[in-house]
Scaffold this motif. Structure first.
Motif, PDB file in Angstrom:
ATOM      1  N   ARG A 249       0.839  -1.210   0.000  1.00  0.00           N
ATOM      2  CA  ARG A 249       0.000   0.000   0.000  1.00  0.00           C
ATOM      3  C   ARG A 249       0.870   1.254   0.000  1.00  0.00           C
ATOM      4  O   ARG A 249       0.589   2.234  -0.703  1.00  0.00           O
ATOM      5  N   ALA A 250       1.957   1.226   0.772  1.00  0.00           N
ATOM      6  CA  ALA A 250       2.868   2.380   0.812  1.00  0.00           C
ATOM      7  C   ALA A 250       3.566   2.574  -0.531  1.00  0.00           C
ATOM      8  O   ALA A 250       3.775   3.709  -0.972  1.00  0.00           O
ATOM      9  N   HIS A 253       1.174   4.267  -2.897  1.00  0.00           N
ATOM     10  CA  HIS A 253       1.012   5.680  -2.523  1.00  0.00           C
ATOM     11  C   HIS A 253       2.181   6.522  -3.033  1.00  0.00           C
ATOM     12  O   HIS A 253       1.997   7.603  -3.608  1.00  0.00           O
ATOM     13  N   ILE A 254       3.400   6.023  -2.845  1.00  0.00           N
ATOM     14  CA  ILE A 254       4.581   6.796  -3.254  1.00  0.00           C
ATOM     15  C   ILE A 254       4.687   6.858  -4.771  1.00  0.00           C
ATOM     16  O   ILE A 254       5.046   7.901  -5.339  1.00  0.00           O
ATOM     17  N   GLU A 257       2.301   9.415  -5.856  1.00  0.00           N
ATOM     18  CA  GLU A 257       2.805  10.716  -5.423  1.00  0.00           C
ATOM     19  C   GLU A 257       3.865  11.245  -6.373  1.00  0.00           C
ATOM     20  O   GLU A 257       3.975  12.450  -6.628  1.00  0.00           O
ATOM     21  N   THR A 397       3.683  -3.698   9.873  1.00  0.00           N
ATOM     22  CA  THR A 397       2.584  -4.065   8.988  1.00  0.00           C
ATOM     23  C   THR A 397       1.558  -4.887   9.767  1.00  0.00           C
ATOM     24  O   THR A 397       1.831  -5.399  10.856  1.00  0.00           O
ATOM     25  N   ASP A 414       8.497   2.199   9.768  1.00  0.00           N
ATOM     26  CA  ASP A 414       7.293   2.670   9.094  1.00  0.00           C
ATOM     27  C   ASP A 414       7.306   2.098   7.668  1.00  0.00           C
ATOM     28  O   ASP A 414       8.305   2.202   6.964  1.00  0.00           O
ATOM     29  N   GLU A 416       6.215   3.217   4.990  1.00  0.00           N
ATOM     30  CA  GLU A 416       6.523   4.217   3.958  1.00  0.00           C
ATOM     31  C   GLU A 416       8.033   4.414   3.816  1.00  0.00           C
ATOM     32  O   GLU A 416       8.540   4.616   2.706  1.00  0.00           O
ATOM     33  N   ALA A 419       9.162   1.445   1.828  1.00  0.00           N
ATOM     34  CA  ALA A 419       8.723   1.574   0.440  1.00  0.00           C
ATOM     35  C   ALA A 419       9.609   2.540  -0.339  1.00  0.00           C
ATOM     36  O   ALA A 419       9.976   2.284  -1.492  1.00  0.00           O
ATOM     37  N   ARG A 420       9.976   3.652   0.273  1.00  0.00           N
ATOM     38  CA  ARG A 420      10.840   4.623  -0.408  1.00  0.00           C
ATOM     39  C   ARG A 420      12.214   4.024  -0.689  1.00  0.00           C
ATOM     40  O   ARG A 420      12.821   4.278  -1.739  1.00  0.00           O
TER      41      ARG A 420
END
Length: 443
Positions: A249-250, A253-254, A257, A397, A414, A416, A419-420
């Motif tokens: 999900r992250a 989102h990224i 973005e 998670t 986190d 996110e 994910a980054r």
């Protein structure tokens, strides 16, 4: 500006490696071993040209890896190959760095130290690392005759660096010696030329046997941690499986973005355990979404428990989602939605490298995923498709919270952040890497 030539010796037959092809052309994480050092020399700003001494039958492989390379026929011995390579150097060459093709992890720091030493006026430069083991000397009857003080003992590596005219003259007019040279610097050492030494690296190993290849895979994975700080994802078509989970999900989102075109797939869009649906699903993706630049599979399932107490269906689900699903996603995707330049990323687990109590099925499946990715890297290389496995650290998670109730969230990353870090690898050129992410805890 000085003309500096890198000579790569790649004519050995790799007899001790027990391979059908010379070891310098054996794949290491999806690329020939020789490709690593060639890439380093090609990228170094001070290297003017690269001369490669190799077998005639493998010259085209080298040319494909390094189009600008000057190719010469290797000799029956290392010394003969070195002479052939030296004779092929341009006449206005100032320095040469002679390197073994089977030392894939030479780096800029080592090269810079060699060049700097020559700039200081030294004629011959060796690369060294400390000898960590006690070195003993024995006679022909295997009796110990000497134990030299270890603080003065080092292991020699390559590259070895020279002023061009001096090393060429030493080869053409060698000094007499009772010791058969096993490297290049001995030709000047035998002439009593002062030979300076610079620091090498413990990562700059020589791939001699199968155990070295295994170690080389681990080193390559560690060195691959260096990735770009940012990448341009604008307009990139990205297909993400496991898009409803924490990391997946992250990632979605990224990607959104940063301007990527994203198709996130969860259980509503596709039942990953119904393999009969894959062909039709992927064809529909191609027809409605287009060819995919990046496929990310973040789907997975973990349930801890002693194997003897585990329900068979639970065990089967772990094997299916963590191993069979990535295999089938890959198999179908390469036939339907991927093209040259596409990348596949499977999200694994840090547990792949060590089986633990209550993790037997899960960690076995993740270890299988690692081996699958490494094997597919070789299969996909001719197609220009990259495939890598990224293993995140402990992440906050839903699956993690369910499997480890009561765990302190402050000790978890986190999703996110993870994910980054994962997305930074999109622009990495490597394939077949198993990347164990090492990033700090989000405070």
């Amino acid at each position: 500006m000085k003309r500096i030539i890198a000579i790569v010796l790649a004519a050995g037959d790799g007899e001790r490696f027990d391979s059908a092809i010379p070891k310098q052309f054996v794949n290491l994480n999806g690329r020939p071993i020789i490709a690593y050092c060639l890439e380093t020399f090609m990228k170094h700003p001070d290297i003017s040209d690269i001369v490669v001494a190799t077998h005639e039958k493998y010259m085209q492989i080298v040319k494909n890896l390094c189009p600008q390379a000057i190719l010469v026929k290797g000799g029956m011995s290392r010394q003969e190959s070195s002479v052939n390579a030296l004779k092929a150097c341009p006449k206005n060459t100032d320095y040469v760095l002679i390197h073994d093709a089977v030392r894939p992890f030479v780096d800029f720091k080592i090269i810079n130290r060699c060049i700097k030493a020559l700039d200081k006026g030294y004629i011959a430069v060796d690369t060294k690392i400390p000898a960590n083991d006690t070195i003993i000397q024995v006679n022909d009857d295997c009796f110990l005759t000497d134990m030299p003080d270890r603080k003065y003992l080092y292991q020699g590596q390559t590259p070895q660096a020279f002023r061009f005219n001096d090393i060429l003259e030493a080869y053409l007019n060698p000094a007499e010696s009772d010791i058969q040279p096993t490297d290049d610097i001995r030709y000047l050492f035998n002439k009593e030329v002062p030979c300076y030494c610079v620091d090498g690296s413990e990562f700059n190993i020589k791939i001699t046997n199968k155990a070295d290849l295994y170690l080389g895979e681990r080193i390559a994975q560690k060195l691959q941690q260096i990735v770009p700080d940012s990448i341009d994802l604008t307009g990139k078509r990205s297909l993400v499986f496991g898009a409803t989970g924490g990391i997946g999900r992250a990632i979605v989102h990224i990607l959104e973005e940063q301007g990527a075109r994203v198709l996130g797939i969860g259980t509503k869009e596709l039942d990953l355990l119904d393999f009969s649906l894959y062909e039709q699903f992927f064809n529909e993706v191609r027809n409605t979404f287009g060819w995919v630049d990046m496929l990310i599979n973040s789907a997975g399932f973990l349930e801890r428990g002693m194997l003897m107490n585990m329900n068979f269906n639970t065990m089967e689900r772990m094997i299916d989602l963590n191993l069979k699903v990535p295999i089938e996603i890959t198999r179908t995707a390469i036939r339907t939605i991927l093209k040259e330049g596409s990348s596949i990323f499977h999200i694994g687990s840090s547990s792949w490298s060590l089986g633990r109590k209550e993790y037997a099925t899960y960690s076995s499946a993740k270890a299988g995923l690692v081996n699958f990715v490494q094997a597919m890297a070789e299969e996909l290389l001719p197609l220009g498709i990259r495939i890598n496995c990224i293993n995140p650290p402990r992440t906050n998670t839903e699956m993690r919270r369910r499997s480890f109730p009561g765990e302190d969230p402050a000790t978890l990353l986190d999703p996110e952040i993870v994910a980054r870090e994962i997305l930074k690898y999109f622009s990495a050129s490597g394939t077949g890497y198993v990347i164990d992410l090492k990033v700090g805890i989000n405070e």
